[in-house]
Enzyme design. Structure first.
Site, PDB file in Angstrom:
ATOM      1  NE  ARG A  18     -10.950 -10.454 -21.714  1.00 47.18           N
ATOM      2  CZ  ARG A  18      -9.704 -10.386 -22.186  1.00 47.18           C
ATOM      3  NH1 ARG A  18      -8.781 -11.226 -21.751  1.00 47.18           N
ATOM      4  NH2 ARG A  18      -9.388  -9.470 -23.073  1.00 47.18           N
ATOM      5  NE  ARG A  60      -1.909  -7.906 -23.827  1.00 48.54           N
ATOM      6  CZ  ARG A  60      -0.940  -8.723 -23.387  1.00 48.54           C
ATOM      7  NH1 ARG A  60       0.271  -8.282 -23.249  1.00 48.54           N
ATOM      8  NH2 ARG A  60      -1.201  -9.975 -23.130  1.00 48.54           N
ATOM      9  CB  THR A  61      -8.526  -6.254 -21.826  1.00 45.37           C
ATOM     10  OG1 THR A  61      -8.045  -6.750 -23.071  1.00 45.37           O
ATOM     11  CG2 THR A  61      -9.875  -5.607 -22.038  1.00 45.37           C
ATOM     12  CE  LYS A 102     -19.125 -17.736   0.120  1.00 40.38           C
ATOM     13  NZ  LYS A 102     -19.739 -16.614   0.854  1.00 40.38           N
ATOM     14  CG  HIS A 132     -11.199  -8.063 -27.344  1.00 40.43           C
ATOM     15  ND1 HIS A 132     -11.479  -6.968 -26.548  1.00 40.43           N
ATOM     16  CD2 HIS A 132     -10.040  -8.580 -26.886  1.00 40.43           C
ATOM     17  CE1 HIS A 132     -10.518  -6.847 -25.643  1.00 40.43           C
ATOM     18  NE2 HIS A 132      -9.641  -7.812 -25.822  1.00 40.43           N
TER      19      HIS A 132
HETATM   20  C1  NCD Z   1      -6.763 -10.934 -26.906  1.00 43.21           C
HETATM   21  C2  NCD Z   1      -8.024 -11.551 -26.345  1.00 43.21           C
HETATM   22  O1  NCD Z   1      -8.188 -11.643 -25.142  1.00 43.21           O
HETATM   23  O2  NCD Z   1      -8.864 -11.899 -27.166  1.00 43.21           O
HETATM   24  N1  NCD Z   1      -5.972 -10.399 -25.880  1.00 43.21           N
HETATM   25  C3  NCD Z   1      -6.099  -9.077 -25.632  1.00 43.21           C
HETATM   26  O3  NCD Z   1      -7.082  -8.635 -25.088  1.00 43.21           O
HETATM   27  N2  NCD Z   1      -5.119  -8.282 -26.067  1.00 43.21           N
HETATM   28  C4  NCD Z   1      -6.001 -11.794 -27.797  1.00 43.21           C
HETATM   29  C5  NCD Z   1      -5.631 -13.163 -27.356  1.00 43.21           C
HETATM   30  O4  NCD Z   1      -5.890 -13.565 -26.220  1.00 43.21           O
HETATM   31  O5  NCD Z   1      -5.065 -13.869 -28.185  1.00 43.21           O
END
Ligand code: NCD
Length: 305
Positions: A105, A55-56, A83, A133
């Site tokens: 991320r 999703r993100t 590498k 997040h």
């Molecule tokens: C979350 C995350 O990555 O922290 N996912 C997301 O971005 N919707 C929640 C999760 O992974 O549980």
């Protein structure tokens, strides 16, 4: 917010949040009627995800594409990291090509905070380890605001893996920007929210730690459920032991006079049974869709377009 790095939910002031929510509503109308817009024409976004995401990453990519901008995706698995290049050097190189914004991320807490000191492009965190997040909190609170027409005065139950889940600190911090909020943290003792998190919200909202959701169900306006963060457990047996220690079923909800709206950052594993999906209170899929509109609003502000 032009050029600003976003690495924590505390990077949003109350006024920023309302502005972003209103802007997300406007962009929703425009995107839904015209498809792709041209606010971000010529601007380039890089997504640099060193950890899995659906999703993100995709919602940021969609948001940028709908704003008329360009998207470059850095894919760790086929990069020179294999590498032996360091992640810091990789970030320097990506930044050197001159992107207008980078979404990062990483499984290491504070990775985005550390690289923002030498990366020129604005950085938006897409999640850093167990730390935060911030843009998930943005879409969570946006969803609550759309649902109730306000955020002030609401009572939110946050349930599940409060120890390792990074959406929980960010949601908690963002809720401190509103008045008269109550949070119930609902989890078995081993998974309760960390003190470093409650320290930061102390005095800014009311919060209680409880073990059983049924005790508080009828007080809640929102029940926010999260999955056990399997990949962050040091002891796999501990995961197996705690698995199933909390599950939201339709039966359990319908025992109560009042059913709160049910949210989940997703992915859902087993903590909400699929028979809940058909309830009008189940908002998790809509919540994920909201992510695209509010991330488009954030990109538009950070790019200054
Ligand atoms: C979350 C995350 O990555 O922290 N996912 C997301 O971005 N919707 C929640 C999760 O992974 O549980």
């Amino acid at each position: 917010m032009r050029g600003k790095d976003i690495v924590s939910a505390f990077d949003f002031e109350r006024s920023d949040l309302f502005r972003l929510f209103e802007l997300a509503e406007e962009l929703r109308k425009e995107i839904d009627s015209k498809g792709t817009l041209d606010y971000a024409r010529g601007k380039v976004m890089i997504t640099a995800f060193f950890e899995p995401s659906t999703r993100t990453k995709i919602s940021f990519q969609f948001a940028m594409t709908r704003l008329g901008g360009l998207v470059i995706d850095f894919i760790e698995e086929v990069s020179s990291l294999r590498k032996g290049e360091t992640e810091e050097d990789t970030m320097r190189i990506l930044d050197g090509y001159g992107p207008d914004v980078i979404i990062i991320r990483h499984s290491k807490p504070f990775f985005p905070h550390n690289v923002k000191d030498f990366v020129k492009a604005p950085i938006i965190s897409g999640g850093d380890g167990t730390n935060e997040h911030p843009t998930q909190a943005l879409l969570d609170v946006y969803t609550i605001w759309r649902e109730f027409g306000r955020v002030d005065g609401l009572t939110v139950g946050i349930m599940g893996d409060l120890k390792y889940g990074r959406t929980i600190p960010s949601l908690s911090y963002m809720l401190t920007r509103f008045n008269d909020i109550t949070i119930y943290y609902i989890a078995p003792k081993q998974l309760q929210v960390r003190e470093e998190i409650t320290k930061k919200i102390e005095g800014k909202l009311n919060y209680y730690l409880v073990e059983n959701v049924e005790e508080v169900m009828e007080k809640l306006d929102v029940l926010y459920v999260t999955r056990l963060q399997k990949e962050r457990f040091e002891d796999p047996q501990e995961y197996e032991r705690l698995k199933g220690s909390y599950v939201i079923t339709r039966n359990l909800l319908e025992k109560h006079r009042k059913i709160p709206i049910i949210m989940h950052p997703l992915p859902r594993v087993w903590e909400i049974t699929t028979d809940v999906d058909a309830l009008p209170q189940a908002k998790y899929f809509e919540q994920a869709q909201n992510g695209m509109y509010v991330r488009a609003a954030l990109l538009k502000e950070v790019l200054g377009v």
